[in-house]
Design a protein around this motif. Structure first.
Motif, short mmCIF file in Angstrom:
data_model
loop_
_atom_site.label_atom_id
_atom_site.label_comp_id
_atom_site.label_asym_id
_atom_site.label_seq_id
_atom_site.Cartn_x
_atom_site.Cartn_y
_atom_site.Cartn_z
N LEU A 21 0.83 -1.21 0.00
CA LEU A 21 0.00 0.00 0.00
C LEU A 21 0.86 1.25 0.00
CD1 LEU A 21 -2.66 1.53 0.21
CD2 LEU A 21 -2.53 1.19 2.68
N SER A 22 1.87 1.28 0.85
CA SER A 22 2.75 2.44 0.94
C SER A 22 3.44 2.71 -0.39
CB SER A 22 3.79 2.21 2.04
OG SER A 22 4.69 3.29 2.10
N ILE A 23 3.93 1.65 -1.03
CA ILE A 23 4.60 1.81 -2.33
C ILE A 23 3.61 2.32 -3.37
CG2 ILE A 23 5.73 0.58 -4.23
CD1 ILE A 23 6.80 -1.40 -2.05
N SER A 24 2.42 1.72 -3.40
CA SER A 24 1.45 2.13 -4.42
C SER A 24 1.01 3.57 -4.23
CB SER A 24 0.25 1.18 -4.44
OG SER A 24 -0.50 1.29 -3.27
N GLN A 30 2.95 10.25 -7.21
CA GLN A 30 4.01 10.82 -8.05
C GLN A 30 3.51 11.06 -9.47
OE1 GLN A 30 7.64 8.54 -8.27
NE2 GLN A 30 8.33 9.61 -10.09
N PHE A 31 2.77 10.11 -10.02
CA PHE A 31 2.39 10.22 -11.42
C PHE A 31 1.04 10.90 -11.64
CE2 PHE A 31 5.68 7.00 -11.58
CZ PHE A 31 6.48 7.54 -12.56
N THR A 94 3.30 -15.49 -6.09
CA THR A 94 4.52 -14.88 -6.65
C THR A 94 4.60 -13.39 -6.39
OG1 THR A 94 3.60 -14.31 -8.82
CG2 THR A 94 4.45 -16.58 -8.54
N LEU A 95 3.57 -12.81 -5.78
CA LEU A 95 3.52 -11.36 -5.63
C LEU A 95 4.33 -10.89 -4.43
CD1 LEU A 95 -0.18 -10.38 -6.43
CD2 LEU A 95 1.82 -10.37 -7.93
N THR A 96 5.39 -10.17 -4.73
CA THR A 96 6.10 -9.44 -3.69
C THR A 96 5.30 -8.17 -3.41
OG1 THR A 96 7.34 -8.17 -5.31
CG2 THR A 96 8.34 -10.27 -4.57
N PRO A 97 5.56 -7.50 -2.28
CA PRO A 97 4.87 -6.21 -2.07
C PRO A 97 5.10 -5.23 -3.21
CG PRO A 97 5.82 -6.98 -0.01
CD PRO A 97 6.32 -7.91 -1.10
N ALA A 98 6.30 -5.19 -3.77
CA ALA A 98 6.59 -4.27 -4.87
C ALA A 98 5.78 -4.64 -6.11
CB ALA A 98 8.08 -4.27 -5.20
N ARG A 99 5.69 -5.92 -6.44
CA ARG A 99 4.93 -6.35 -7.61
C ARG A 99 3.44 -6.07 -7.42
NH1 ARG A 99 6.81 -11.48 -8.26
NH2 ARG A 99 8.65 -10.42 -9.07
N ALA A 101 2.16 -3.75 -5.57
CA ALA A 101 1.99 -2.30 -5.67
C ALA A 101 1.99 -1.84 -7.12
CB ALA A 101 3.09 -1.58 -4.88
N ALA A 102 2.89 -2.41 -7.93
CA ALA A 102 2.94 -2.05 -9.35
C ALA A 102 1.63 -2.39 -10.04
CB ALA A 102 4.10 -2.78 -10.04
#
Length: 167
Positions: A21-24, A30-31, A94-99, A101-102
């Motif tokens: 959540l934080s990453i997303s 940002q975008f 297979t989902l890391t937190p970064a994946r 979030a992406a």
């Protein structure tokens, strides 16, 4: 309970969900940027706050920062729920937190239908993670025009999606 609260409380490990959540939030903010007054996006869709669209948004409408945070939480909660519902259990593993979030950032931007019908999702569910992440680079057009902001966003999402993959 909001979709976001359900997702954080009801998914695998709370810490991993909070990190995703934080990453997303950072990627989306940002975008998308945040504007308290509604404006037309690059293809003319009325948009307010941090990329929020919907039938209730009218050009010139103004909301508070607190309203915008609530809309973002709801929109991202929905995006995470879409990702979770669309993936097979094997793909979810297979989902890391970064994946994660992406993918949530991508769904937030392109919508549920586009994600559900995408080759990206098909490849994720087939276990083709790298190929799935590479699909993000194709989603850089709005109304037939290649947008530099979408190119940068997809590069960032792809980098997050690939994070932690070997070779």
């Amino acid at each position: 309970m909001s979709p976001l609260a359900r997702w954080i409380g009801g998914s695998a490990i709370g810490g991993a969900c909070a990190l995703a959540l934080s990453i997303s939030i950072q990627v989306v903010k940002q975008f998308e940027g945040t504007q308290l007054t509604a404006y037309p996006d690059p293809v003319g869709v009325p948009t307010i706050c941090t990329g929020h669209t919907g039938a209730e948004v009218t050009l010139g409408q103004t909301l508070t920062p607190a309203d915008c945070e609530a809309l973002l939480a709801g929109d991202l909660g929905h995006a995470f729920a879409v990702v979770d519902a669309a993936l097979t259990p094997a793909a979810q593993a297979t989902l890391t937190p970064a994946r994660r979030a992406a993918l949530a950032s991508f769904v937030f931007n392109v919508g549920e239908g586009a994600f559900r019908d995408s080759t990206l999702l098909t490849r994720l569910n087939a276990g083709e993670i790298r190929a799935a992440c590479d699909e993000l680079a194709r989603w850089v057009y709005a109304d037939g025009r290649r947008l530099p902001g979408l190119v940068r966003r997809r590069e960032a999402e792809r980098e997050l999606c690939l994070a932690g993959l070997d070779g």
